[in-house]
Design a protein around this motif. Structure first.
Motif, PDB file in Angstrom:
ATOM      1  N   LEU A 122       0.841  -1.201   0.000  1.00 51.01           N
ATOM      2  CA  LEU A 122       0.000   0.000   0.000  1.00 51.01           C
ATOM      3  C   LEU A 122       0.870   1.243   0.000  1.00 51.01           C
ATOM      4  CD1 LEU A 122      -3.001  -0.634   2.381  1.00 51.01           C
ATOM      5  CD2 LEU A 122      -2.919  -0.577  -0.112  1.00 51.01           C
ATOM      6  N   VAL A 123       1.903   1.205   0.826  1.00 53.84           N
ATOM      7  CA  VAL A 123       2.783   2.365   0.937  1.00 53.84           C
ATOM      8  C   VAL A 123       3.599   2.518  -0.346  1.00 53.84           C
ATOM      9  CG1 VAL A 123       4.702   3.381   2.210  1.00 53.84           C
ATOM     10  CG2 VAL A 123       2.899   2.142   3.434  1.00 53.84           C
ATOM     11  N   VAL A 124       4.142   1.410  -0.809  1.00 55.39           N
ATOM     12  CA  VAL A 124       5.055   1.474  -1.952  1.00 55.39           C
ATOM     13  C   VAL A 124       4.303   1.735  -3.252  1.00 55.39           C
ATOM     14  CG1 VAL A 124       6.804   0.195  -3.271  1.00 55.39           C
ATOM     15  CG2 VAL A 124       6.695  -0.030  -0.793  1.00 55.39           C
ATOM     16  N   LEU A 207     -10.502  -9.761   0.206  1.00 55.69           N
ATOM     17  CA  LEU A 207     -10.112  -9.210   1.499  1.00 55.69           C
ATOM     18  C   LEU A 207      -9.722  -7.735   1.427  1.00 55.69           C
ATOM     19  CD1 LEU A 207      -7.989 -12.210   2.752  1.00 55.69           C
ATOM     20  CD2 LEU A 207     -10.187 -11.459   3.675  1.00 55.69           C
ATOM     21  N   LEU A 208      -9.112  -7.322   0.337  1.00 50.30           N
ATOM     22  CA  LEU A 208      -8.401  -6.041   0.355  1.00 50.30           C
ATOM     23  C   LEU A 208      -8.805  -5.052  -0.721  1.00 50.30           C
ATOM     24  CD1 LEU A 208      -4.876  -7.656   0.587  1.00 50.30           C
ATOM     25  CD2 LEU A 208      -6.127  -6.694   2.508  1.00 50.30           C
ATOM     26  N   ALA A 209      -9.146  -5.546  -1.895  1.00 47.26           N
ATOM     27  CA  ALA A 209      -9.161  -4.634  -3.029  1.00 47.26           C
ATOM     28  C   ALA A 209     -10.487  -3.910  -3.188  1.00 47.26           C
ATOM     29  CB  ALA A 209      -8.844  -5.413  -4.293  1.00 47.26           C
ATOM     30  N   PRO A 210     -10.467  -2.771  -3.839  1.00 48.52           N
ATOM     31  CA  PRO A 210     -11.691  -2.035  -4.119  1.00 48.52           C
ATOM     32  C   PRO A 210     -12.289  -2.409  -5.470  1.00 48.52           C
ATOM     33  CG  PRO A 210      -9.800  -0.697  -4.653  1.00 48.52           C
ATOM     34  CD  PRO A 210      -9.264  -2.032  -4.246  1.00 48.52           C
ATOM     35  N   ALA A 211     -11.823  -3.475  -6.092  1.00 43.68           N
ATOM     36  CA  ALA A 211     -12.299  -3.847  -7.419  1.00 43.68           C
ATOM     37  C   ALA A 211     -12.053  -5.317  -7.661  1.00 43.68           C
ATOM     38  CB  ALA A 211     -11.573  -3.012  -8.492  1.00 43.68           C
ATOM     39  N   GLY A 212     -12.659  -5.817  -8.740  1.00 47.50           N
ATOM     40  CA  GLY A 212     -12.429  -7.209  -9.129  1.00 47.50           C
ATOM     41  C   GLY A 212     -13.552  -8.123  -8.680  1.00 47.50           C
TER      42      GLY A 212
END
Lengths: 259, 278
Positions: A122-124, A207-212
């Motif tokens: 996320l940071v990178v 778990l994590l993404a805003p898409a897909g």
């Protein structure tokens, strides 16, 4: 001649028919279970409802962009992971000391849920699909790397002596002798990599993404849109099945070209 | 190779060749010691000896795959310092490439050597016919028997037109009948191509059937302790196997080897770590 000795004329076709028939039976059982109220519609809607939701989906632009996101992420991470895995596996084989030093790390990486590195990504990289692709590239690369490494180590010594006695150059020796000799093992690694590519991307999306596609399942589940959620689940099954079928077809085409 | 006088062009020479292997224990195994001799052009010499006597090591030195610890092996008058294209080698193990057709197995060595395409095709056809595999040109090795695959490996080596042919127990993995049949075919090819052959085997019958001369190697340190010219007329076929003359040669060789094997066994029991690396 006994009757038993007569083999079916098209064993492959029979197999395919059986596989499709099995799917039909499953849908029938699903329908029966819904009709007999073995489970409520909140848990699993009827096949007809889900089929309707799938038809709906095919008309929504949201679905198509989710599908494209997921497919792109799967294909890109599988490709880069495979290339990375084959290259690194070759490197570790070529430099055995490096291999011995890194082996415990590589092997334990297999068991590390790389998803825990997501915050770093996320940071990178930022909150986008590329965070998943980078993580998943590593996920795919590990089994490919291990199989390439083991496959190259297992090349019979006589091939090395043959190459030397023919005064084969290093590049030709690798491309025309060692790599083809290790290919069955590498293909097995690619097959594992292909399945991990689909599992990794869809579960990280969930778990994590805003898409897909994976994200859609979780989103709809949180909003109690069960029919639509199941429609996405069906789509993921189809995508996974299709991807693995393509991988198998590619694998058997290569094997056939070899035999 | 240029520069060598014509009479030594296809000759194999050994000048006090020795090979030592250091062991982890600090001991040194003298695998080959003081081997001196000549395989004149066009001859067929077999080396027999008890297991682990260093005969394969000696062959690997001539092939340039192993360096000698002392002395020199030479081919065509030139000392061998590494693998050379005028030295052909056939291995005991399965060495055909299973992903290539029989034809493309034969062309492989020529591709490496940079033989032009048209010439490759011409020679490959000729070689496949010579080893009796012309009709199997398109088949993958997996579809051929073990004996056919070994013939394929021979064709691949001969396609490079080496001046000498080294064979390390080439029929060792095959059953007794097949190996004698292949041996007889090899004799026909040897006479056709007029090759110099150095052949390692543990089968006395095979050595007597094939060779113009049989060298017996001692158990470690491997020295040549007997050289037996085989005066059986060519063309030879397996009909010579079992004749009085054949048996006389075989018995003489067997007596020497048995003596050496027994020595080898007692030595192996005293020094179980002294096994020769293969």
């Amino acid at each position: 001649m006994t009757r038993r000795a007569r083999a079916p004329r098209h064993p492959q076709l029979l197999g395919i028919a059986g596989t499709v028939g099995m799917l039909g039976l499953l849908v029938l059982a699903w329908q029966a279970g819904s009709a007999l109220h073995w489970w409520g519609p909140g848990l699993l809607p009827t096949p007809a409802e889900v089929a309707g939701a799938v038809r709906e989906l095919l008309r929504t632009p949201d679905f198509w962009s989710s599908l494209t996101d997921t497919l792109l992420a799967v294909v890109v991470s599988f490709t880069t992971g495979s290339v990375l895995g084959i290259a690194t596996g070759t490197l570790l084989w070529r430099f055995p000391l490096l291999g011995r030093v890194l082996e415990p790390y590589v092997v334990s990486f297999y068991a590390v849920p790389l998803i825990v590195l997501y915050p770093v990504m996320l940071v990178v990289i930022g909150i986008n699909v590329w965070s998943l692709v980078v993580l998943n590239t590593v996920v795919v690369a590990i089994p490919v790397l291990l199989n390439t490494w083991v496959g190259l180590q297992a090349v019979p010594p006589v091939y090395h002596r043959l190459a030397r006695s023919l005064r084969c150059g290093a590049v030709r020796r690798f491309r025309q002798v060692l790599l083809p000799a290790a290919l069955p093992q590498i293909l097995a690694g690619l097959r594992i990599g292909a399945s991990l590519a689909v599992v990794g991307i869809t579960s990280m999306e969930f778990l994590l993404a805003p898409a897909g596609l994976g994200f859609q399942v979780r989103y709809l589940y949180e909003y109690f849109e069960h029919a639509q959620m199941w429609a996405y689940v069906v789509v993921i099954f189809v995508v996974a099945g299709g991807f693995m079928a393509a991988a198998s077809a590619a694998e058997s085409a290569v094997q056939k070209a070899r035999e | 190779m240029t520069g060598a006088p014509p009479e030594t062009a296809n000759e194999i020479g050994f000048d006090r060749v020795g090979k030592d292997f250091p062991l982890p224990s600090g001991r040194t195994v003298h695998a080959v010691e003081e081997v001196t001799g000549t395989v004149p052009a066009g001859r067929f010499v077999s080396i027999v000896g008890p297991s682990g006597c260093g005969k394969s090591t000696l062959l690997a030195i001539v092939a340039g795959l192993e360096g000698a610890s002392s002395g020199t092996a030479s081919v065509g008058g030139n000392p061998v310092t590494g693998p050379r294209r005028d030295i052909g080698m056939v291995f005991q193990e399965e060495s055909t490439l299973p992903w290539r057709s029989a034809l493309r197995n034969v062309t492989f060595g020529m591709e490496v050597a940079g033989v032009p395409r048209a010439e490759r095709a011409r020679r490959a056809d000729a070689m496949l016919s010579m080893v009796g595999l012309a009709e199997f040109a398109a088949e993958r090795p997996a579809r051929l028997s073990g004996g056919m695959r070994q013939r394929l490996a021979i064709a691949r080596t001969l396609a490079l037109q080496p001046s000498v042919l080294l064979m390390d127990e080439p029929f060792g993995a095959l059953d007794q009948q097949t190996r004698l049949i292949l041996g007889a075919q090899l004799l026909r090819i040897w006479r056709e191509v007029q090759l110099t052959v150095l052949f390692v085997t543990h089968s006395i019958e095979e050595a007597v059937l094939l060779s113009t001369e049989v060298w017996v190697m001692s158990y470690r340190p491997g020295r040549i302790i007997d050289r037996v010219p085989i005066d059986l007329p060519y063309p030879r076929g397996f009909e010579v196997v079992g004749t009085d003359q054949f048996n006389a040669y075989a018995n003489r060789l067997w007596a020497t080897i048995r003596r050496e094997s027994l020595r080898g066994f007692s030595d192996a029991e005293e020094h179980p770590m002294a096994e020769q690396p293969t």
